[in-house]
Design a protein around this motif. Structure first.
Motif, PDB file in Angstrom:
ATOM      1  N   GLY A  14      15.142 -83.608 -26.916  1.00 62.85           N
ATOM      2  CA  GLY A  14      14.888 -83.313 -28.319  1.00 62.85           C
ATOM      3  C   GLY A  14      13.703 -82.379 -28.471  1.00 62.85           C
ATOM      4  N   SER A  15      13.484 -81.905 -29.679  1.00 61.57           N
ATOM      5  CA  SER A  15      12.345 -81.042 -29.988  1.00 61.57           C
ATOM      6  C   SER A  15      11.920 -81.298 -31.427  1.00 61.57           C
ATOM      7  N   GLU A  16      10.646 -80.986 -31.682  1.00 66.81           N
ATOM      8  CA  GLU A  16      10.076 -81.247 -33.011  1.00 66.81           C
ATOM      9  C   GLU A  16       9.022 -80.204 -33.318  1.00 66.81           C
ATOM     10  N   ARG A  17       9.098 -79.610 -34.512  1.00 70.19           N
ATOM     11  CA  ARG A  17       8.108 -78.636 -34.946  1.00 70.19           C
ATOM     12  C   ARG A  17       6.851 -79.338 -35.427  1.00 70.19           C
ATOM     13  N   ARG A  18       5.698 -78.827 -34.955  1.00 68.85           N
ATOM     14  CA  ARG A  18       4.402 -79.346 -35.390  1.00 68.85           C
ATOM     15  C   ARG A  18       3.494 -78.156 -35.649  1.00 68.85           C
ATOM     16  N   GLY A  19       3.528 -77.666 -36.881  1.00 72.68           N
ATOM     17  CA  GLY A  19       2.765 -76.467 -37.194  1.00 72.68           C
ATOM     18  C   GLY A  19       3.344 -75.295 -36.431  1.00 72.68           C
ATOM     19  N   LEU A  24       8.534 -80.289 -27.097  1.00 74.36           N
ATOM     20  CA  LEU A  24       9.793 -80.399 -26.367  1.00 74.36           C
ATOM     21  C   LEU A  24       9.767 -81.689 -25.545  1.00 74.36           C
ATOM     22  N   ARG A  25      10.829 -82.496 -25.655  1.00 70.38           N
ATOM     23  CA  ARG A  25      10.927 -83.730 -24.882  1.00 70.38           C
ATOM     24  C   ARG A  25      11.987 -83.555 -23.813  1.00 70.38           C
ATOM     25  N   VAL A  26      11.592 -83.812 -22.565  1.00 73.89           N
ATOM     26  CA  VAL A  26      12.445 -83.540 -21.409  1.00 73.89           C
ATOM     27  C   VAL A  26      12.612 -84.809 -20.588  1.00 73.89           C
ATOM     28  N   GLY A  27      13.852 -85.135 -20.250  1.00 75.34           N
ATOM     29  CA  GLY A  27      14.110 -86.256 -19.366  1.00 75.34           C
ATOM     30  C   GLY A  27      13.964 -85.861 -17.912  1.00 75.34           C
ATOM     31  N   TYR A  28      13.346 -86.739 -17.120  1.00 77.13           N
ATOM     32  CA  TYR A  28      13.154 -86.456 -15.701  1.00 77.13           C
ATOM     33  C   TYR A  28      13.217 -87.767 -14.923  1.00 77.13           C
ATOM     34  N   ASP A  29      13.220 -87.663 -13.596  1.00 79.25           N
ATOM     35  CA  ASP A  29      13.295 -88.828 -12.714  1.00 79.25           C
ATOM     36  C   ASP A  29      11.912 -89.158 -12.189  1.00 79.25           C
ATOM     37  N   PRO A  30      11.255 -90.201 -12.712  1.00 80.55           N
ATOM     38  CA  PRO A  30       9.910 -90.533 -12.221  1.00 80.55           C
ATOM     39  C   PRO A  30       9.903 -91.003 -10.775  1.00 80.55           C
ATOM     40  N   GLU A  64       3.172 -70.663 -29.739  1.00 81.27           N
ATOM     41  CA  GLU A  64       3.990 -69.575 -30.271  1.00 81.27           C
ATOM     42  C   GLU A  64       4.228 -68.505 -29.218  1.00 81.27           C
ATOM     43  N   GLU A  65       3.226 -68.258 -28.365  1.00 75.37           N
ATOM     44  CA  GLU A  65       3.368 -67.282 -27.290  1.00 75.37           C
ATOM     45  C   GLU A  65       4.466 -67.705 -26.317  1.00 75.37           C
ATOM     46  N   THR A  66       4.478 -68.979 -25.936  1.00 77.09           N
ATOM     47  CA  THR A  66       5.503 -69.481 -25.022  1.00 77.09           C
ATOM     48  C   THR A  66       6.884 -69.403 -25.654  1.00 77.09           C
ATOM     49  N   GLN A  67       6.979 -69.729 -26.921  1.00 75.48           N
ATOM     50  CA  GLN A  67       8.270 -69.643 -27.617  1.00 75.48           C
ATOM     51  C   GLN A  67       8.767 -68.206 -27.690  1.00 75.48           C
ATOM     52  N   ARG A  68       7.842 -67.263 -27.824  1.00 76.21           N
ATOM     53  CA  ARG A  68       8.211 -65.868 -27.984  1.00 76.21           C
ATOM     54  C   ARG A  68       8.595 -65.220 -26.659  1.00 76.21           C
ATOM     55  N   ARG A  69       7.935 -65.604 -25.577  1.00 82.69           N
ATOM     56  CA  ARG A  69       8.104 -64.898 -24.306  1.00 82.69           C
ATOM     57  C   ARG A  69       9.054 -65.589 -23.342  1.00 82.69           C
ATOM     58  N   THR A  70       9.543 -66.788 -23.682  1.00 81.71           N
ATOM     59  CA  THR A  70      10.435 -67.517 -22.788  1.00 81.71           C
ATOM     60  C   THR A  70      11.663 -67.989 -23.554  1.00 81.71           C
ATOM     61  N   THR A  71      12.560 -68.632 -22.831  1.00 81.68           N
ATOM     62  CA  THR A  71      13.782 -69.162 -23.443  1.00 81.68           C
ATOM     63  C   THR A  71      13.620 -70.593 -23.943  1.00 81.68           C
ATOM     64  N   LEU A  72      12.480 -71.211 -23.721  1.00 79.57           N
ATOM     65  CA  LEU A  72      12.348 -72.642 -24.008  1.00 79.57           C
ATOM     66  C   LEU A  72      12.465 -72.969 -25.494  1.00 79.57           C
ATOM     67  N   GLY A  73      12.017 -72.079 -26.357  1.00 83.05           N
ATOM     68  CA  GLY A  73      12.072 -72.355 -27.786  1.00 83.05           C
ATOM     69  C   GLY A  73      13.485 -72.453 -28.327  1.00 83.05           C
ATOM     70  N   ALA A  74      14.452 -71.908 -27.596  1.00 86.42           N
ATOM     71  CA  ALA A  74      15.844 -71.912 -28.060  1.00 86.42           C
ATOM     72  C   ALA A  74      16.661 -73.046 -27.446  1.00 86.42           C
ATOM     73  N   LEU A  75      16.045 -73.871 -26.597  1.00 85.98           N
ATOM     74  CA  LEU A  75      16.787 -74.953 -25.956  1.00 85.98           C
ATOM     75  C   LEU A  75      17.174 -76.017 -26.969  1.00 85.98           C
ATOM     76  N   PRO A  77      19.082 -80.039 -27.586  1.00 84.12           N
ATOM     77  CA  PRO A  77      19.297 -81.315 -26.887  1.00 84.12           C
ATOM     78  C   PRO A  77      20.556 -81.267 -26.017  1.00 84.12           C
ATOM     79  N   GLY A  78      20.409 -81.770 -24.817  1.00 82.66           N
ATOM     80  CA  GLY A  78      21.501 -81.750 -23.859  1.00 82.66           C
ATOM     81  C   GLY A  78      21.436 -80.609 -22.869  1.00 82.66           C
ATOM     82  N   ALA A  79      20.608 -79.598 -23.148  1.00 79.25           N
ATOM     83  CA  ALA A  79      20.490 -78.465 -22.230  1.00 79.25           C
ATOM     84  C   ALA A  79      19.896 -78.919 -20.897  1.00 79.25           C
ATOM     85  N   LYS A  80      20.450 -78.422 -19.803  1.00 81.13           N
ATOM     86  CA  LYS A  80      19.937 -78.740 -18.477  1.00 81.13           C
ATOM     87  C   LYS A  80      18.846 -77.753 -18.090  1.00 81.13           C
ATOM     88  N   VAL A  81      17.801 -78.256 -17.432  1.00 79.33           N
ATOM     89  CA  VAL A  81      16.656 -77.419 -17.079  1.00 79.33           C
ATOM     90  C   VAL A  81      16.225 -77.705 -15.643  1.00 79.33           C
TER      91      VAL A  81
END
Length: 211
Positions: A14-19, A24-30, A64-75, A77-81
């Motif tokens: 999932g993802s949530e805007r904060r200002g 970005l919330r990412v599932g992983y294997d601890p 905002e810089e990371t969102q602008r220069r990478t693909t992460l801002g467009a991910l 829910p369900g996208a594999k990373v």
């Protein structure tokens, strides 16, 4: 620092805007190495900081810089990373030096499946192409790869079955965007060459020696 050897495939929960930030919330294997608050994780080649942790997920804030220069801002829910934890000084450097600082976004132009793997043509901007050499290193969505034939505005990748099985690159299709990071050593060499005096130009005067 990372090496571009992907440790696992995670998923966007999932993802949530904060200002101006995007959390970005990412599932992983601890079980492969649990994160602590403040730890780093490369997500599709982008170095992120774990700001909050759950049992099997972490949240990171994208500027905002990371969102602008990478693909992460467009991910979505369900996208594999692709996920990679940073290396320590005692870890083997199996890929190449990857900083997790994406230089540009490329786009998959062609996909050629074959018996021995996949061939991808990645369109890349001039600032990336200027740093590539045939058989040189490049990180694509965080994966340490070897550039093949160079086109005028793109480069070929030849992906073996191991790479297809352990990363998200096997599911990439024409039109998909990918994060690109050029080889850090190539950047250093270019910077060094830019600072050299031009050919034929007089060297700058030396300061007088102190007596």
């Amino acid at each position: 620092m990372f090496t571009g050897l992907i440790q696992e495939i995670g998923s966007v929960l999932g993802s949530e805007r904060r200002g101006g930030f995007l959390r970005l919330r990412v599932g992983y294997d601890p079980g492969r190495g649990a994160l602590r608050p403040g730890d780093s994780m490369a997500v599709n080649g982008v170095c992120l900081t774990a700001a909050a942790l759950a049992e099997r997920s972490f949240s990171a804030e994208l500027s905002e810089e990371t969102q602008r220069r990478t693909t992460l801002g467009a991910l979505r829910p369900g996208a594999k990373v692709n996920l990679e934890r940073p290396v320590s000084a005692s870890d083997p450097l199996g890929g190449h030096v990857v900083l997790g600082h994406v230089d540009a976004v490329g786009r998959i132009r062609r996909v050629r499946p074959g018996r021995g793997g996949h061939e991808l043509l990645v369109a890349a901007p001039p600032e990336i192409m200027a740093l590539l050499v045939p058989k040189g290193s490049v990180a694509v969505d965080g994966v340490s790869l070897t550039a093949g034939v160079l086109e005028r505005d793109g480069f070929w990748l030849y992906l073996i079955p191991e790479t297809l099985a352990r990363t998200t690159l096997g599911s990439r299709a024409v039109g998909d965007e990918v994060n690109l990071e050029a080889d850090y050593l190539a950047k250093l060499v270019r910077r060094f060459m830019e600072r050299l005096p031009a050919a034929g130009a007089p060297a700058p005067p030396r300061a007088p020696a102190e007596e």
